[in-house]
Motif scaffolding. Sequence first.
Motif, PDB file in Angstrom:
ATOM      1  N   GLU A 176       0.808  -1.215   0.000  1.00  0.00           N
ATOM      2  CA  GLU A 176       0.000   0.000   0.000  1.00  0.00           C
ATOM      3  C   GLU A 176       0.844   1.270   0.000  1.00  0.00           C
ATOM      4  O   GLU A 176       0.293   2.367   0.115  1.00  0.00           O
ATOM      5  N   ARG A 177       2.173   1.135  -0.098  1.00  0.00           N
ATOM      6  CA  ARG A 177       3.019   2.329  -0.139  1.00  0.00           C
ATOM      7  C   ARG A 177       2.777   3.116  -1.422  1.00  0.00           C
ATOM      8  O   ARG A 177       2.337   2.563  -2.435  1.00  0.00           O
ATOM      9  N   HIS A 178       3.137   4.389  -1.405  1.00  0.00           N
ATOM     10  CA  HIS A 178       2.798   5.271  -2.524  1.00  0.00           C
ATOM     11  C   HIS A 178       3.518   4.897  -3.807  1.00  0.00           C
ATOM     12  O   HIS A 178       2.958   5.011  -4.897  1.00  0.00           O
ATOM     13  N   TRP A 179       4.793   4.436  -3.694  1.00  0.00           N
ATOM     14  CA  TRP A 179       5.496   4.090  -4.926  1.00  0.00           C
ATOM     15  C   TRP A 179       4.929   2.818  -5.559  1.00  0.00           C
ATOM     16  O   TRP A 179       4.961   2.662  -6.770  1.00  0.00           O
ATOM     17  N   VAL A 180       4.384   1.922  -4.737  1.00  0.00           N
ATOM     18  CA  VAL A 180       3.743   0.734  -5.279  1.00  0.00           C
ATOM     19  C   VAL A 180       2.441   1.110  -5.971  1.00  0.00           C
ATOM     20  O   VAL A 180       2.128   0.602  -7.066  1.00  0.00           O
ATOM     21  N   ARG A 184       1.586   0.650  -9.913  1.00  0.00           N
ATOM     22  CA  ARG A 184       0.372  -0.068 -10.316  1.00  0.00           C
ATOM     23  C   ARG A 184      -0.476   0.781 -11.257  1.00  0.00           C
ATOM     24  O   ARG A 184      -1.065   0.264 -12.212  1.00  0.00           O
ATOM     25  N   LEU A 185      -0.517   2.104 -11.009  1.00  0.00           N
ATOM     26  CA  LEU A 185      -1.333   2.993 -11.835  1.00  0.00           C
ATOM     27  C   LEU A 185      -0.786   3.152 -13.245  1.00  0.00           C
ATOM     28  O   LEU A 185      -1.557   3.348 -14.197  1.00  0.00           O
ATOM     29  N   ILE A 186       0.523   3.083 -13.402  1.00  0.00           N
ATOM     30  CA  ILE A 186       1.093   3.237 -14.742  1.00  0.00           C
ATOM     31  C   ILE A 186       1.137   1.924 -15.496  1.00  0.00           C
ATOM     32  O   ILE A 186       1.689   1.854 -16.591  1.00  0.00           O
ATOM     33  N   GLY A 187       0.567   0.858 -14.908  1.00  0.00           N
ATOM     34  CA  GLY A 187       0.412  -0.388 -15.641  1.00  0.00           C
ATOM     35  C   GLY A 187       1.511  -1.413 -15.455  1.00  0.00           C
ATOM     36  O   GLY A 187       1.636  -2.331 -16.286  1.00  0.00           O
ATOM     37  N   VAL A 188       2.314  -1.307 -14.395  1.00  0.00           N
ATOM     38  CA  VAL A 188       3.349  -2.307 -14.150  1.00  0.00           C
ATOM     39  C   VAL A 188       2.688  -3.640 -13.805  1.00  0.00           C
ATOM     40  O   VAL A 188       1.766  -3.690 -12.974  1.00  0.00           O
ATOM     41  N   ARG A 189       3.155  -4.699 -14.422  1.00  0.00           N
ATOM     42  CA  ARG A 189       2.549  -6.010 -14.199  1.00  0.00           C
ATOM     43  C   ARG A 189       2.835  -6.509 -12.780  1.00  0.00           C
ATOM     44  O   ARG A 189       3.872  -6.174 -12.199  1.00  0.00           O
ATOM     45  N   PRO A 190       1.917  -7.325 -12.234  1.00  0.00           N
ATOM     46  CA  PRO A 190       2.109  -7.795 -10.853  1.00  0.00           C
ATOM     47  C   PRO A 190       3.432  -8.512 -10.625  1.00  0.00           C
ATOM     48  O   PRO A 190       4.056  -8.338  -9.573  1.00  0.00           O
ATOM     49  N   ARG A 191       3.875  -9.335 -11.585  1.00  0.00           N
ATOM     50  CA  ARG A 191       5.136 -10.056 -11.389  1.00  0.00           C
ATOM     51  C   ARG A 191       6.294  -9.088 -11.259  1.00  0.00           C
ATOM     52  O   ARG A 191       7.150  -9.242 -10.381  1.00  0.00           O
ATOM     53  N   ARG A 192       6.347  -8.087 -12.121  1.00  0.00           N
ATOM     54  CA  ARG A 192       7.418  -7.090 -12.042  1.00  0.00           C
ATOM     55  C   ARG A 192       7.264  -6.222 -10.800  1.00  0.00           C
ATOM     56  O   ARG A 192       8.246  -5.832 -10.167  1.00  0.00           O
ATOM     57  N   LEU A 194       6.004  -7.122  -7.917  1.00  0.00           N
ATOM     58  CA  LEU A 194       6.489  -7.896  -6.770  1.00  0.00           C
ATOM     59  C   LEU A 194       8.004  -7.986  -6.764  1.00  0.00           C
ATOM     60  O   LEU A 194       8.651  -7.782  -5.730  1.00  0.00           O
ATOM     61  N   GLY A 195       8.581  -8.308  -7.904  1.00  0.00           N
ATOM     62  CA  GLY A 195      10.020  -8.544  -7.955  1.00  0.00           C
ATOM     63  C   GLY A 195      10.863  -7.307  -7.772  1.00  0.00           C
ATOM     64  O   GLY A 195      11.945  -7.378  -7.177  1.00  0.00           O
ATOM     65  N   ARG A 196      10.389  -6.160  -8.257  1.00  0.00           N
ATOM     66  CA  ARG A 196      11.227  -4.958  -8.244  1.00  0.00           C
ATOM     67  C   ARG A 196      10.881  -3.976  -7.144  1.00  0.00           C
ATOM     68  O   ARG A 196      11.758  -3.278  -6.630  1.00  0.00           O
ATOM     69  N   HIS A 197       9.616  -3.894  -6.768  1.00  0.00           N
ATOM     70  CA  HIS A 197       9.199  -2.849  -5.835  1.00  0.00           C
ATOM     71  C   HIS A 197       8.819  -3.362  -4.444  1.00  0.00           C
ATOM     72  O   HIS A 197       8.725  -2.557  -3.507  1.00  0.00           O
ATOM     73  N   ILE A 198       8.554  -4.666  -4.304  1.00  0.00           N
ATOM     74  CA  ILE A 198       8.094  -5.190  -3.015  1.00  0.00           C
ATOM     75  C   ILE A 198       9.075  -6.187  -2.408  1.00  0.00           C
ATOM     76  O   ILE A 198       9.463  -6.058  -1.242  1.00  0.00           O
ATOM     77  N   MET A 199       9.495  -7.170  -3.198  1.00  0.00           N
ATOM     78  CA  MET A 199      10.328  -8.244  -2.647  1.00  0.00           C
ATOM     79  C   MET A 199      11.660  -7.785  -2.072  1.00  0.00           C
ATOM     80  O   MET A 199      12.171  -8.412  -1.136  1.00  0.00           O
ATOM     81  N   PRO A 200      12.306  -6.709  -2.595  1.00  0.00           N
ATOM     82  CA  PRO A 200      13.557  -6.264  -1.941  1.00  0.00           C
ATOM     83  C   PRO A 200      13.415  -5.964  -0.463  1.00  0.00           C
ATOM     84  O   PRO A 200      14.373  -6.097   0.304  1.00  0.00           O
ATOM     85  N   PHE A 201      12.211  -5.602  -0.004  1.00  0.00           N
ATOM     86  CA  PHE A 201      12.008  -5.310   1.412  1.00  0.00           C
ATOM     87  C   PHE A 201      11.950  -6.581   2.264  1.00  0.00           C
ATOM     88  O   PHE A 201      11.995  -6.498   3.490  1.00  0.00           O
ATOM     89  N   THR A 202      11.813  -7.735   1.621  1.00  0.00           N
ATOM     90  CA  THR A 202      11.774  -8.990   2.369  1.00  0.00           C
ATOM     91  C   THR A 202      13.156  -9.588   2.585  1.00  0.00           C
ATOM     92  O   THR A 202      13.285 -10.546   3.353  1.00  0.00           O
TER      93      THR A 202
END
Length: 287
Positions: A176-180, A184-192, A194-202
């Motif tokens: 729910e962060r703003h960059w995510v 999502r609004l500019i059409g980035v696919r869910p796989r990308r 997750l891999g580029r914007h979310i998973m690095p935090f894990t």
Amino acid sequence: MPAFVSGLVAARRARRRSGLIPALVIGLYLLVAAAGPLLIAYDPVRTPLEDRLLPPGAATSSGGTALLGTDALGRDVFAQVVYGARTSVLIGLTTVAVCLLAGVAIGCVAGYYRGWVDSVLTRLVDILQAFPGILLAIVIAGVFTPSLWVIILALSVTGWISFARVARSVVLSVRERHWVDAARLIGVRPRRLLGRHIMPFTVGPLVAMATLEFALVVLAEAGLSFLGIGLPASSVSWGQTVANGKEYLSSAWWISAAPGLALSVLVVSVGLLGDTLTARYGRARSR
């Protein structure tokens, strides 16, 4: 004020040193596991009965020296400790890798898509957690023919759950962060996404958990081998060596003491390193 600042600097250096020493010990174990069997001349499964129950430092019939003594079948305990390190490290790393990949995949999918996907995967986790992990491992190891891959499978059945829970919780807090939202609004696919914007935090929390899970896997493998349902007799394991010496504790204590000490030092070192990583990344997440 200068005294307060110097105290903070000294505390930070002490925390760094507290993680450095366990890391060096673990590195030594990895080195022994990788190169140790190539440097020793003793076969850990060779059974020269004329050398049975030799004390540490005694001369063998072949002209060598039993650094850590021999067991009831004449097998060199030092060789068993070195080869046992390779077995424990191999099983620990492989099992953690399998659990990490499975847990991250399931946790990220559940946390990102939520809804019925999250409900189904969460119920699966709850069902598996209803059974003690070591009990399931004993059942699987007892049903199938003992082998390295059976042990890895047995220890991975429930080992991925903790990784899935951590990955899911991190994804839920980041999605729910703003960059995510912007991606999502500019059409980035869910796989990308997750891999580029979310998973690095894990990465940080999962690395810290992986060290602790490695220690648990090594202990579990030693326990299964001690019970006789772990690796086959042709393999070498610290648990097997400890079990072989349990009847000779009063007369040949070194048979169980040497692998037991090696196992204890490795587990304690991994636990200390895991605590250091957990504290460090825990502070990072709280900021």
